[in-house]
Design an enzyme around this catalytic site. Structure first.
Site, PDB file in Angstrom:
ATOM      1  N   THR A   1       0.828  -1.210   0.000  1.00 39.90           N
ATOM      2  CA  THR A   1       0.000   0.000   0.000  1.00 39.90           C
ATOM      3  C   THR A   1       0.860   1.257   0.000  1.00 39.90           C
ATOM      4  O   THR A   1       0.630   2.186  -0.787  1.00 39.90           O
ATOM      5  CB  THR A   1      -0.949  -0.001   1.212  1.00 39.90           C
ATOM      6  OG1 THR A   1      -1.866  -1.086   1.077  1.00 39.90           O
ATOM      7  CG2 THR A   1      -1.720   1.304   1.303  1.00 39.90           C
TER       8      THR A   1
ATOM      9  N   ASN B 180      -5.565  -9.650  -7.877  1.00 42.64           N
ATOM     10  CA  ASN B 180      -5.647 -10.367  -6.611  1.00 42.64           C
ATOM     11  C   ASN B 180      -6.964 -11.091  -6.388  1.00 42.64           C
ATOM     12  O   ASN B 180      -7.060 -11.917  -5.483  1.00 42.64           O
ATOM     13  CB  ASN B 180      -5.415  -9.379  -5.453  1.00 42.64           C
ATOM     14  CG  ASN B 180      -6.352  -8.188  -5.515  1.00 42.64           C
ATOM     15  OD1 ASN B 180      -6.331  -7.416  -6.477  1.00 42.64           O
ATOM     16  ND2 ASN B 180      -7.186  -8.026  -4.506  1.00 42.64           N
TER      17      ASN B 180
ATOM     18  N   CYS C 147      -8.655  -6.617   1.877  1.00 40.72           N
ATOM     19  CA  CYS C 147      -8.695  -5.211   2.274  1.00 40.72           C
ATOM     20  C   CYS C 147     -10.101  -4.638   2.207  1.00 40.72           C
ATOM     21  O   CYS C 147     -10.369  -3.573   2.757  1.00 40.72           O
ATOM     22  CB  CYS C 147      -7.757  -4.397   1.391  1.00 40.72           C
ATOM     23  SG  CYS C 147      -6.045  -4.969   1.481  1.00 40.72           S
TER      24      CYS C 147
END
Length: 382
Positions: free
Chosen positions: A73, A152, A328
Site C-alpha cells: 500500500t 488479486n 482489504c
C-alpha cells in the site's frame, strides 16, 4: 477440527526459515543501520545484503533502486501520489485500470480531488485490458500509467511487457503493482521496461508490514514519509532490520527451481478443485481464465444461486478459510469492483463468487476435504 487455509492471496503464513532468520537477527543484531558504530554497521551489513538479494530478484540495475517500505500500500501510494506531485507541471493525466487494488484506486481518487484527470481502462470478461485501449488513452499530458501485473481477485495477468514496450518512449512513467505476481511470475524490470514496481513481503511467506518499491535510476521522487534520511533520503524511518532480513530469506527460498515447482503445484491444486466440483455436479463457473500464464495460486468461482457471504460463513464454520475477494475490502458490504468491471454490476457473479487461493503448504488431500465440505453445504442449501 483441522482448519484448511485457502486464503493465501490475503496473506501467507511465514516460512519457518523466515521465522528463524528474523529471530536470530532480533536476538543478535539490534543496532540502528544509520549509526556508524559497531552495532550500526552490523545492521547495515544485513540491510545492504538484503537489498542486493531483492534487487537481483527483479533484475534491477543496482541495489539502490530498491526502497524498503511498510508494504504494498505504501509502495503504491508513494509511486502514484509522488509522481503526480513531482510531474504536475508536465501534465495532469493518469491512466490505470478498473480492477486495480484499493491501494491504487484510492490514491487515484485522491488525485482527482486535486485536479488530476484519471482514465480507468475497462477489462474483458477474463479481466484483461485491451492494449489498444491503452494506446488510444495515452496523451501528451499523460504523466503516469499504473497497471497491476496480476489481479488479486481473479488472477488475470495483464500484458505488462507489451505495455512497457509501448510506453518506453513516451512521456508517461510506468508503474505496476506486483503484490500478487511477485514470487510466481517471472519479473524482469529491464526487458519489461518497468519504471516503478510495488511488492509486499507477506504474500510470499515473509513478514507483514514490509514491502519494497523499485524505482528506476533517474526517477527522483521526494520521500513520501517525512523525517530522517534513511533509505538514501527516499523513505524516512528507522529500517526494520529483522523483517528486512526475513523478507530477503523468503526471496532466497524462491529459487527458479522452487518457484517453478510452486507454480506447477498451484495449477494442479486449482485444476483438481475444478475437477472435483464437476465430479460432484456442482453448478459453477470459473471467473477468468484457467490457463497457464495467469496467476496460478488464485481461483475465483461463481457458485450459481448461492450468495458468497452465506457460503463463506458456512465454510468457516466447517473449518475452511476462503474469501469473497480482496481481504482489504472483505469487511465491506460493497460488491467486488473487479467482478462488476468484468461482468457488470447486475451480474449474479458479483454476489455469488468465492475466491480460493493456494499456498506452499496446501495439499491435494486438503482440497479433497474442502470439496467434501463444500458439496455438503451447497446441497444442504438447495
Amino acid at each position: 477440527m483441522k482448519h484448511i487455509y485457502v486464503d493465501n492471496a490475503g496473506t501467507t503464513p511465514m516460512a519457518p526459515e523466515v521465522i528463524d532468520t528474523m529471530t536470530d537477527v532480533m536476538k543478535n543484531t539490534f543496532g540502528n543501520a544509520s549509526a556508524v558504530n559497531f552495532h550500526g554497521r552490523q545492521a547495515r551489513f544485513i540491510l545492504d545484503n538484503s537489498r542486493h538479494t531483492i534487487a537481483q530478484s527483479i533484475n534491477a540495475k543496482n541495489d539502490n533502486e530498491i526502497i524498503f517500505t511498510s508494504g504494498g500500500t505504501e509502495s503504491d501510494n508513494t509511486a502514484i501520489i509522488q509522481t503526480a506531485l513531482l510531474r504536475k507541471d508536465l501534465g495532469r493525466h493518469i491512466i490505470t485500470t478498473s480492477i486495480e487494488h484499493e491501494a491504487v484506486l484510492k490514491p487515484m481518487e485522491y488525485l482527482e480531488t486535486q485536479g488530476f484527470e484519471v482514465t480507468y481502462l475497462p477489462v474483458d470478461q477474463n479481466g484483461v485490458i485491451d492494449i489498444n485501449d491503452l494506446k488510444k488513452a495515452v496523451r501528451e499530458d499523460t504523466i503516469l500509467v499504473s497497471i497491476m501485473m496480476g489481479n488479486n481477485e481473479v488472477g488475470s495477468h495483464q500484458p505488462i511487457t507489451q505495455i512497457g514496450e509501448f510506453l518506453k518512449d513516451k512521456n508517461a512513467w510506468f508503474h505496476t503493482d506486483c503484490v500478487q505476481a511477485y514470487g510466481v511470475l517471472d519479473i524482469d524490470v529491464q526487458t519489461m521496461n518497468i519504471d516503478m514496481l510495488s511488492v509486499s513481503a507477506h504474500k510470499i511467506n515473509g513478514p507483514k508490514f514490509l514491502g519494497f518499491l523499485y524505482k528506476r535510476d533517474g526517477i527522483n521522487l521526494p520521500s513520501f514519509v517525512k523525517g530522517g534520511d534513511q533509505e538514501l533520503m527516499r523513505r524516512a524511518g528507522t529500517e526494520n532490520i529483522p523483517a528486512i532480513a526475513g523478507f530477503a530469506k523468503a526471496v532466497e527460498i524462491l529459487t527458479p527451481e522452487i518457484k517453478a515447482e510452486n507454480v506447477q503445484k498451484f495449477m494442479e491444486l486449482k485444476k483438481h478443485l475444478v475437477t472435483k466440483l464437476k465430479e460432484n455436479q456442482i453448478d459453477f463457473e470459473v471467473n477468468g481464465l484457467l490457463e497457464e500464464g495467469e496467476l496460478p495460486q488464485i481461483l475465483s468461482v461463481w457458485f450459481k444461486g448461492y450468495e458468497s457471504d452465506r457460503l463463506l460463513t458456512n465454510l468457516d464454520l466447517a473449518g475452511v478459510s476462503a474469501a469473497a475477494g480482496s481481504a482489504c475490502t472483505a469487511g465491506s458490504l460493497e460488491p467486488s469492483h473487479v467482478l462488476k468491471a468484468m461482468f457488470g454490476k447486475n451480474s449474479p457473479r458479483v454476489s455469488e463468487t468465492v475466491r480460493f487461493s493456494f499456498g506452499v503448504y496446501n495439499t491435494q488431500e486438503e482440497i479433497d476435504v474442502l470439496v467434501e465440505k463444500l458439496v455438503k453445504i451447497i446441497n444442504r442449501g438447495k
